[in-house]
Design a protein around this motif. Structure first.
Motif, PDB file in Angstrom:
ATOM      1  N   GLY A   1      56.083  41.520  18.604  1.00 30.03           N
ATOM      2  CA  GLY A   1      56.473  42.925  18.594  1.00 30.03           C
ATOM      3  C   GLY A   1      57.897  43.167  18.129  1.00 30.03           C
ATOM      4  O   GLY A   1      58.315  44.302  18.011  1.00 30.03           O
ATOM      5  N   ALA A   2      58.649  42.114  17.874  1.00 32.25           N
ATOM      6  CA  ALA A   2      60.022  42.291  17.406  1.00 32.25           C
ATOM      7  C   ALA A   2      60.008  42.726  15.950  1.00 32.25           C
ATOM      8  O   ALA A   2      59.174  42.293  15.165  1.00 32.25           O
ATOM      9  CB  ALA A   2      60.808  40.994  17.551  1.00 32.25           C
ATOM     10  N   HIS A   3      60.901  43.609  15.626  1.00 32.89           N
ATOM     11  CA  HIS A   3      61.005  44.081  14.249  1.00 32.89           C
ATOM     12  C   HIS A   3      61.863  43.120  13.452  1.00 32.89           C
ATOM     13  O   HIS A   3      62.853  42.595  13.956  1.00 32.89           O
ATOM     14  CB  HIS A   3      61.628  45.476  14.209  1.00 32.89           C
ATOM     15  N   PRO A   4      61.514  42.896  12.185  1.00 32.66           N
ATOM     16  CA  PRO A   4      62.338  41.996  11.372  1.00 32.66           C
ATOM     17  C   PRO A   4      63.716  42.614  11.111  1.00 32.66           C
ATOM     18  O   PRO A   4      63.876  43.832  11.122  1.00 32.66           O
ATOM     19  CB  PRO A   4      61.546  41.858  10.067  1.00 32.66           C
ATOM     20  N   ALA A   5      64.673  41.756  10.892  1.00 29.92           N
ATOM     21  CA  ALA A   5      66.023  42.234  10.587  1.00 29.92           C
ATOM     22  C   ALA A   5      66.010  42.954   9.242  1.00 29.92           C
ATOM     23  O   ALA A   5      65.274  42.595   8.340  1.00 29.92           O
ATOM     24  CB  ALA A   5      66.989  41.062  10.552  1.00 29.92           C
ATOM     25  N   ARG A   6      66.841  43.966   9.133  1.00 26.27           N
ATOM     26  CA  ARG A   6      66.911  44.708   7.868  1.00 26.27           C
ATOM     27  C   ARG A   6      67.638  43.881   6.819  1.00 26.27           C
ATOM     28  O   ARG A   6      68.624  43.225   7.103  1.00 26.27           O
ATOM     29  CB  ARG A   6      67.638  46.036   8.064  1.00 26.27           C
ATOM     30  N   THR A   7      67.116  43.961   5.594  1.00 28.55           N
ATOM     31  CA  THR A   7      67.721  43.251   4.477  1.00 28.55           C
ATOM     32  C   THR A   7      68.243  44.273   3.474  1.00 28.55           C
ATOM     33  O   THR A   7      68.085  45.477   3.652  1.00 28.55           O
ATOM     34  CB  THR A   7      66.677  42.341   3.784  1.00 28.55           C
ATOM     35  N   GLY A   8      68.802  43.789   2.400  1.00 29.93           N
ATOM     36  CA  GLY A   8      69.299  44.657   1.353  1.00 29.93           C
ATOM     37  C   GLY A   8      68.189  45.419   0.631  1.00 29.93           C
ATOM     38  O   GLY A   8      68.452  46.409  -0.047  1.00 29.93           O
ATOM     39  N   TRP A   9      66.952  44.966   0.787  1.00 28.42           N
ATOM     40  CA  TRP A   9      65.825  45.644   0.132  1.00 28.42           C
ATOM     41  C   TRP A   9      65.574  47.023   0.716  1.00 28.42           C
ATOM     42  O   TRP A   9      64.959  47.870   0.084  1.00 28.42           O
ATOM     43  CB  TRP A   9      64.574  44.785   0.212  1.00 28.42           C
ATOM     44  N   VAL A  10      66.037  47.264   1.914  1.00 27.20           N
ATOM     45  CA  VAL A  10      65.867  48.591   2.525  1.00 27.20           C
ATOM     46  C   VAL A  10      66.543  49.652   1.651  1.00 27.20           C
ATOM     47  O   VAL A  10      66.045  50.770   1.519  1.00 27.20           O
ATOM     48  CB  VAL A  10      66.409  48.604   3.964  1.00 27.20           C
ATOM     49  N   GLY A  11      67.646  49.299   1.024  1.00 26.82           N
ATOM     50  CA  GLY A  11      68.321  50.229   0.119  1.00 26.82           C
ATOM     51  C   GLY A  11      67.428  50.627  -1.045  1.00 26.82           C
ATOM     52  O   GLY A  11      67.407  51.791  -1.450  1.00 26.82           O
ATOM     53  N   TRP A  12      66.674  49.669  -1.583  1.00 24.84           N
ATOM     54  CA  TRP A  12      65.742  49.978  -2.675  1.00 24.84           C
ATOM     55  C   TRP A  12      64.605  50.874  -2.190  1.00 24.84           C
ATOM     56  O   TRP A  12      64.129  51.736  -2.926  1.00 24.84           O
ATOM     57  CB  TRP A  12      65.185  48.699  -3.293  1.00 24.84           C
TER      58      TRP A  12
ATOM     59  N   TYR B   1      57.827  46.294  -5.130  1.00 21.12           N
ATOM     60  CA  TYR B   1      58.116  45.051  -4.400  1.00 21.12           C
ATOM     61  C   TYR B   1      58.816  45.356  -3.078  1.00 21.12           C
ATOM     62  O   TYR B   1      58.457  44.804  -2.030  1.00 21.12           O
ATOM     63  CB  TYR B   1      58.974  44.102  -5.243  1.00 21.12           C
ATOM     64  N   ALA B   2      59.813  46.219  -3.121  1.00 16.11           N
ATOM     65  CA  ALA B   2      60.546  46.553  -1.896  1.00 16.11           C
ATOM     66  C   ALA B   2      59.621  47.165  -0.855  1.00 16.11           C
ATOM     67  O   ALA B   2      59.698  46.824   0.332  1.00 16.11           O
ATOM     68  CB  ALA B   2      61.703  47.497  -2.217  1.00 16.11           C
ATOM     69  N   LEU B   3      58.744  48.063  -1.278  1.00 13.89           N
ATOM     70  CA  LEU B   3      57.824  48.718  -0.334  1.00 13.89           C
ATOM     71  C   LEU B   3      56.804  47.736   0.242  1.00 13.89           C
ATOM     72  O   LEU B   3      56.512  47.768   1.439  1.00 13.89           O
ATOM     73  CB  LEU B   3      57.097  49.869  -1.026  1.00 13.89           C
ATOM     74  N   VAL B   4      56.270  46.875  -0.612  1.00 13.21           N
ATOM     75  CA  VAL B   4      55.222  45.959  -0.157  1.00 13.21           C
ATOM     76  C   VAL B   4      55.810  44.822   0.681  1.00 13.21           C
ATOM     77  O   VAL B   4      55.295  44.507   1.753  1.00 13.21           O
ATOM     78  CB  VAL B   4      54.431  45.409  -1.368  1.00 13.21           C
ATOM     79  N   ALA B   5      56.869  44.210   0.218  1.00 12.95           N
ATOM     80  CA  ALA B   5      57.410  43.035   0.892  1.00 12.95           C
ATOM     81  C   ALA B   5      58.337  43.370   2.054  1.00 12.95           C
ATOM     82  O   ALA B   5      58.431  42.594   3.010  1.00 12.95           O
ATOM     83  CB  ALA B   5      58.148  42.154  -0.120  1.00 12.95           C
ATOM     84  N   HIS B   6      59.029  44.511   1.992  1.00 12.59           N
ATOM     85  CA  HIS B   6      60.041  44.808   3.004  1.00 12.59           C
ATOM     86  C   HIS B   6      59.871  46.186   3.650  1.00 12.59           C
ATOM     87  O   HIS B   6      60.746  46.634   4.385  1.00 12.59           O
ATOM     88  CB  HIS B   6      61.439  44.726   2.380  1.00 12.59           C
ATOM     89  N   GLY B   7      58.777  46.848   3.395  1.00 10.06           N
ATOM     90  CA  GLY B   7      58.576  48.198   3.906  1.00 10.06           C
ATOM     91  C   GLY B   7      58.550  48.287   5.424  1.00 10.06           C
ATOM     92  O   GLY B   7      58.940  49.308   6.000  1.00 10.06           O
ATOM     93  N   ARG B   8      58.114  47.235   6.085  1.00  6.75           N
ATOM     94  CA  ARG B   8      58.061  47.242   7.554  1.00  6.75           C
ATOM     95  C   ARG B   8      59.443  47.309   8.187  1.00  6.75           C
ATOM     96  O   ARG B   8      59.564  47.671   9.353  1.00  6.75           O
ATOM     97  CB  ARG B   8      57.328  46.019   8.060  1.00  6.75           C
TER      98      ARG B   8
END
Length: 135
Positions: free
Chosen positions: A5-16, A124-131
């Motif tokens: 249930g832990a959320h992944p850490a935010r990466t630079g892809w969140v900006g995209w 890519y940003a939405l699919v890989a890092h959207g969560r």
């Protein structure tokens, strides 16, 4: 230690992701305004690409622009809110944008290439890092 249930850490892809969402909202607003302008026009427009005349009613164009504007803006706002449905819709719209720009590549090669690259990065940003936006 379990991290269920832990959320992944935010990466630079969140900006995209935010970039793509903001572009969708801005595009939606522009489409909505274009729809209002098209509805204010009367009659028909004749498009003549390569010698073929096509009659296009401004009412239908205006309604389609209004609908597309609302859909784009809603999806962009939903993506910024971390909604899964909005991410799926945004990916689908970006894929359609890639296909449309491939079709128009011979007419607008530089612009089409720029839009295709940006669409692919946002997909890519939405699919890989959207969560990452759900946290």
């Amino acid at each position: 230690m379990a991290t269920h249930g832990a959320h992944p850490a935010r990466t630079g892809w969140v900006g995209w992701i935010y970039f793509g969402a903001l572009v969708m909202v801005a595009g939606g607003i522009v489409q909505f305004i274009n729809g209002l302008l098209a509805l204010s026009q009367s009659g028909s427009v004749y498009l003549v690409p390569s010698g073929t005349a096509v009659q296009v009613g401004m009412g239908g164009v205006g309604i389609s622009f209004l609908i597309m504007g609302v859909v784009l803006a809603a999806a962009g706002i939903g993506v910024m809110s971390g909604k899964t449905w909005a991410r799926a819709l945004a990916v689908a719209l970006a894929v359609l944008s890639v296909l449309a720009n491939i079709a128009f590549f011979p007419a607008y090669p530089l612009w089409s290439a720029i839009v295709i690259v940006l669409d692919v990065v946002v997909i890519y940003a939405l699919v890989a890092h959207g969560r990452e936006l759900r946290s």
